[in-house]
Design an enzyme around this catalytic site. Structure first.
Site, PDB file in Angstrom:
ATOM      1  N   LYS A 115      -5.222  10.036 -39.699  1.00 43.30           N
ATOM      2  CA  LYS A 115      -6.144   9.087 -39.166  1.00 43.30           C
ATOM      3  C   LYS A 115      -5.489   7.724 -38.858  1.00 43.30           C
ATOM      4  O   LYS A 115      -5.635   6.877 -39.822  1.00 43.30           O
ATOM      5  CB  LYS A 115      -7.197   9.008 -40.305  1.00 43.30           C
ATOM      6  CG  LYS A 115      -8.299   8.033 -39.899  1.00 43.30           C
ATOM      7  CD  LYS A 115      -9.514   8.958 -38.906  1.00 43.30           C
ATOM      8  CE  LYS A 115     -10.492   7.963 -38.747  1.00 43.30           C
ATOM      9  NZ  LYS A 115     -11.528   8.593 -37.938  1.00 43.30           N
ATOM     10  N   ARG A 136     -26.229  21.917 -40.810  1.00 42.90           N
ATOM     11  CA  ARG A 136     -26.309  20.719 -41.657  1.00 42.90           C
ATOM     12  C   ARG A 136     -25.889  21.431 -43.202  1.00 42.90           C
ATOM     13  O   ARG A 136     -26.445  22.544 -43.705  1.00 42.90           O
ATOM     14  CB  ARG A 136     -27.789  20.554 -41.787  1.00 42.90           C
ATOM     15  CG  ARG A 136     -28.182  19.702 -40.515  1.00 42.90           C
ATOM     16  CD  ARG A 136     -27.687  18.448 -40.135  1.00 42.90           C
ATOM     17  NE  ARG A 136     -28.515  17.610 -40.939  1.00 42.90           N
ATOM     18  CZ  ARG A 136     -28.219  16.134 -40.985  1.00 42.90           C
ATOM     19  NH1 ARG A 136     -27.159  15.820 -40.301  1.00 42.90           N
ATOM     20  NH2 ARG A 136     -28.897  15.354 -41.439  1.00 42.90           N
ATOM     21  N   ASP A 177     -19.578   9.308 -35.604  1.00 45.19           N
ATOM     22  CA  ASP A 177     -20.513  10.287 -36.439  1.00 45.19           C
ATOM     23  C   ASP A 177     -20.811  11.783 -35.947  1.00 45.19           C
ATOM     24  O   ASP A 177     -21.988  12.359 -36.281  1.00 45.19           O
ATOM     25  CB  ASP A 177     -21.940   9.836 -36.803  1.00 45.19           C
ATOM     26  CG  ASP A 177     -21.464   8.545 -37.767  1.00 45.19           C
ATOM     27  OD1 ASP A 177     -20.578   8.193 -38.485  1.00 45.19           O
ATOM     28  OD2 ASP A 177     -22.270   7.228 -37.652  1.00 45.19           O
ATOM     29  N   GLY A 191     -19.024  14.122 -36.352  1.00 51.26           N
ATOM     30  CA  GLY A 191     -18.466  15.063 -37.578  1.00 51.26           C
ATOM     31  C   GLY A 191     -16.997  15.297 -37.398  1.00 51.26           C
ATOM     32  O   GLY A 191     -16.471  16.371 -37.970  1.00 51.26           O
TER      33      GLY A 191
END
Length: 233
Positions: free
Chosen positions: A37, A210, A12, A14
């Protein structure tokens, strides 16, 4: 043609936001792209098989559009470490298997190909191998995504040291703000970024703020304004 492996300081951090954002940036310049991926856990069951949201984000920004299985050949349902998820499914994933899938794709005539890892640099792939060995065997330079939060200086420096100690090139790093409180004191936030720029000894390819007010599906495009591709791309 440019090819990179994208890793993070942690789960997590990013990675997908940055990987998809860089693919979107390349697309905005008229370049052809492919996001991969190879291993994904935390997949959901659909009528067409297991699907991973991160892999789908890369698929959506890969042009020409590949098959889902090209982007994500190893998909597992539990949202746990890949080697544990594979074990629960009665499977074993190894570096040779992933190399056999990814290596031919790197020869495709695409301007930019990004291979996104799972978790951090040292995430186990099986009892004997780390996923990092995929990047090493394919000789892919690495882009490091730093999850900006308390403790990120240590996480980022240790990861960068491990990447170099393993023999990979660190092509650059991207800061991704995952804790809004970390940036609340602007002076200290700037000091932390300055420390990362000084100690990571690799180009900073952007700092993503963010993006909570942006719909999740559109966040990679919102991140484009804060990203740069490695020099030469």
């Amino acid at each position: 043609m440019s090819r990179y492996f994208v890793t993070g300081t942690d789960t997590d951090a990013g990675k997908t936001l940055v990987t998809a954002g860089m693919l979107a940036l390349a697309r905005s310049r008229g370049l052809t792209t492919l996001g991969l991926k190879p291993v994904a856990s935390g997949c959901r069951r659909t009528d067409t098989g297991l699907r991973n949201d991160d892999a789908l984000a890369l698929l959506a920004r890969s042009v020409p559009t590949p098959a889902y299985e090209t982007v994500n050949p190893c998909a597992f349902e539990p949202a746990i470490a890949p080697h544990l998820a594979a074990g629960e499914a009665g499977e074993r994933v190894d570096v040779a298997q992933l190399c056999a899938h990814v290596a031919p794709l790197l020869d495709e005539p695409r301007d930019l190909i990004l291979v996104e890892g799972a978790g951090g640099w040292r995430v186990p792939l099986n009892d004997a191998e780390d996923l990092a060995e995929l990047a090493l065997r394919l000789r892919l330079p690495v882009i490091l995504v730093v999850g900006l939060k308390l403790g990120c200086l240590n996480h980022a420096r240790l990861t960068a040291e491990a990447i170099r100690a393993d023999g990979a090139a660190l092509a650059g790093w991207v800061g991704n703000l995952i804790d809004a409180d970390f940036a609340r004191d602007a002076s200290h936030y700037a000091d932390n970024l300055a420390t990362l720029r000084r100690t990571l000894e690799a180009p900073c390819l952007g700092v993503v703020p963010r993006l909570r007010r942006v719909a999740p599906a559109r966040r990679p495009e919102a991140a484009v304004a804060h990203l740069a591709l490695p020099e030469g791309d």
